[in-house]
Design a protein around this motif. Structure first.
Motif, PDB file in Angstrom:
ATOM      1  N   LYS A   2       0.858  -1.011  -0.081  1.00 52.88           N
ATOM      2  CA  LYS A   2       0.139   0.225   0.133  1.00 52.88           C
ATOM      3  C   LYS A   2       0.761   1.251   0.068  1.00 52.88           C
ATOM      4  CE  LYS A   2      -3.783   2.155   2.396  1.00 52.88           C
ATOM      5  NZ  LYS A   2      -4.930   2.181   3.488  1.00 52.88           N
ATOM      6  N   THR A   3       0.399   2.111  -0.749  1.00 51.30           N
ATOM      7  CA  THR A   3       1.248   3.307  -0.930  1.00 51.30           C
ATOM      8  C   THR A   3       0.792   4.477   0.017  1.00 51.30           C
ATOM      9  OG1 THR A   3       1.259   3.234  -3.257  1.00 51.30           O
ATOM     10  CG2 THR A   3       1.564   5.433  -2.311  1.00 51.30           C
ATOM     11  N   ASN A   4       2.063   5.181   0.700  1.00 49.63           N
ATOM     12  CA  ASN A   4       1.888   6.072   1.826  1.00 49.63           C
ATOM     13  C   ASN A   4       1.404   7.484   1.008  1.00 49.63           C
ATOM     14  OD1 ASN A   4       2.309   8.317   3.717  1.00 49.63           O
ATOM     15  ND2 ASN A   4       3.375   6.964   5.138  1.00 49.63           N
ATOM     16  N   MET A   5       0.639   7.704   0.920  1.00 49.81           N
ATOM     17  CA  MET A   5       0.191   8.906  -0.078  1.00 49.81           C
ATOM     18  C   MET A   5       0.795  10.183   0.598  1.00 49.81           C
ATOM     19  SD  MET A   5      -1.280   7.912  -2.509  1.00 49.81           S
ATOM     20  CE  MET A   5      -2.167   9.456  -3.483  1.00 49.81           C
ATOM     21  N   MET A   6       0.771  10.424   1.723  1.00 51.67           N
ATOM     22  CA  MET A   6       1.482  11.628   2.305  1.00 51.67           C
ATOM     23  C   MET A   6       2.778  11.659   1.915  1.00 51.67           C
ATOM     24  SD  MET A   6       1.554  12.966   6.343  1.00 51.67           S
ATOM     25  CE  MET A   6      -0.427  12.831   6.433  1.00 51.67           C
ATOM     26  N   GLN A   7       3.637  10.456   2.031  1.00 53.60           N
ATOM     27  CA  GLN A   7       4.949  10.444   1.664  1.00 53.60           C
ATOM     28  C   GLN A   7       5.180  10.654  -0.097  1.00 53.60           C
ATOM     29  OE1 GLN A   7       8.127  10.041   3.577  1.00 53.60           O
ATOM     30  NE2 GLN A   7       6.569  10.489   5.121  1.00 53.60           N
ATOM     31  N   LEU A   8       4.262  10.179  -0.432  1.00 51.11           N
ATOM     32  CA  LEU A   8       4.435  10.214  -1.963  1.00 51.11           C
ATOM     33  C   LEU A   8       4.007  11.627  -2.452  1.00 51.11           C
ATOM     34  CD1 LEU A   8       5.068   9.037  -4.772  1.00 51.11           C
ATOM     35  CD2 LEU A   8       2.427   8.259  -4.684  1.00 51.11           C
ATOM     36  N   SER A   9       3.179  12.345  -1.986  1.00 48.45           N
ATOM     37  CA  SER A   9       2.850  13.730  -2.057  1.00 48.45           C
ATOM     38  C   SER A   9       3.864  14.491  -1.809  1.00 48.45           C
ATOM     39  CB  SER A   9       1.575  13.977  -1.357  1.00 48.45           C
ATOM     40  OG  SER A   9       1.214  15.443  -1.593  1.00 48.45           O
ATOM     41  N   LYS A  10       4.633  14.333  -0.446  1.00 50.41           N
ATOM     42  CA  LYS A  10       5.907  14.935  -0.291  1.00 50.41           C
ATOM     43  C   LYS A  10       7.004  15.024  -1.458  1.00 50.41           C
ATOM     44  CE  LYS A  10       9.116  13.023   1.787  1.00 50.41           C
ATOM     45  NZ  LYS A  10       9.781  12.239   2.792  1.00 50.41           N
ATOM     46  N   PHE A  11       7.192  13.608  -1.627  1.00 49.18           N
ATOM     47  CA  PHE A  11       8.140  13.375  -2.755  1.00 49.18           C
ATOM     48  C   PHE A  11       7.914  14.122  -3.911  1.00 49.18           C
ATOM     49  CE2 PHE A  11       9.084  11.175  -6.738  1.00 49.18           C
ATOM     50  CZ  PHE A  11      10.338  11.466  -6.701  1.00 49.18           C
ATOM     51  N   VAL A  12       6.669  14.035  -4.508  1.00 47.43           N
ATOM     52  CA  VAL A  12       6.118  14.778  -5.758  1.00 47.43           C
ATOM     53  C   VAL A  12       6.473  16.320  -5.671  1.00 47.43           C
ATOM     54  CG1 VAL A  12       4.513  14.896  -7.635  1.00 47.43           C
ATOM     55  CG2 VAL A  12       5.042  12.706  -6.677  1.00 47.43           C
ATOM     56  N   SER A  13       5.860  16.814  -4.670  1.00 43.55           N
ATOM     57  CA  SER A  13       5.976  18.389  -4.417  1.00 43.55           C
ATOM     58  C   SER A  13       7.507  18.824  -4.200  1.00 43.55           C
ATOM     59  CB  SER A  13       5.231  18.597  -3.031  1.00 43.55           C
ATOM     60  OG  SER A  13       3.754  18.203  -2.912  1.00 43.55           O
TER      61      SER A  13
END
Length: 213
Positions: A2-13
């Motif tokens: 499962k993807t950690n959406m908060m961590q992924l959003s941080k990375f992309v931002s």
């Protein structure tokens, strides 16, 4: 997994703050993510691709092409469209101009800082042998530089000074923050970018001669 959406959003931002890009294709309602590197930095793209593993309805494509202007080979990573990228696009672009987003600053941590440094950071020595560490943040306004500087102090406890660079501005790392900065980011710096670290933290890699930084 499962993807950690908060961590992924941080990375992309923070990737978008550096060399990453989110934008719309004419046939899609949602934005996509893209980034490019020279072949020497394949390990960087491997880490980026792994970030999207497990993100539902998101496919990552890798390709290779030769630039027409200089004949150099480029590795490209692109995703399909996804609502996550649309949200970031709406926050971090105003009239197609990239900006520093206040929400993005709340997510700053050492991993985000490491990716920004791999993208836009540099380390050199002046004629007196003193170390100079910079972030090429010239695309951002002075108030945005101030916001970045404040976030680095509040989130990571490191001080970057704002210096004029011609008609623009960039961030220079304060001498007293060098040890803390490099200790914080070094675990996230991939082997091909180790040349941007002090020699004491490098692991036997050398600087590459590409023009993609």
């Amino acid at each position: 997994m499962k993807t950690n959406m908060m961590q992924l959003s941080k990375f992309v931002s923070w990737s978008v703050c550096g060399d990453g890009y989110v934008g719309y294709a004419t046939h899609n309602n949602n934005a996509h993510y893209a980034i490019q590197r020279a072949p020497e930095h394949k390990d960087y793209l491997d880490v980026v691709e792994a970030k999207f593993s497990g993100l539902q309805d998101c496919t990552v494509r890798r390709s290779e092409y030769v630039r027409k202007d200089n004949g150099k080979t480029v590795l490209a990573l692109n995703t399909n469209s996804h609502p996550l990228f649309s949200r970031i696009r709406e926050r971090q672009y105003i009239e197609n101009h990239r900006v520093i987003d206040p929400h993005q600053l709340t997510m700053l941590d050492w991993e985000a800082a490491a990716f920004l440094y791999m993208d836009d950071g540099s380390l050199c020595h002046n004629t007196q042998g003193s170390m100079i560490v910079r972030l090429s943040t010239c695309a951002y306004s002075f108030p945005e530089q101030e916001a970045l500087r404040k976030a680095f102090i509040e989130k990571l406890g490191v001080i970057w000074n704002i210096n004029r660079n011609g008609s623009t501005w960039q961030l220079n790392l304060a001498k007293k923050s060098r040890d803390s900065w490099f200790e914080g980011i070094s675990q996230y710096v991939v082997p091909s970018y180790q040349y941007k670290l002090p020699e004491s933290l490098q692991k036997g890699t050398s600087r590459t001669d590409d023009d993609l930084v």
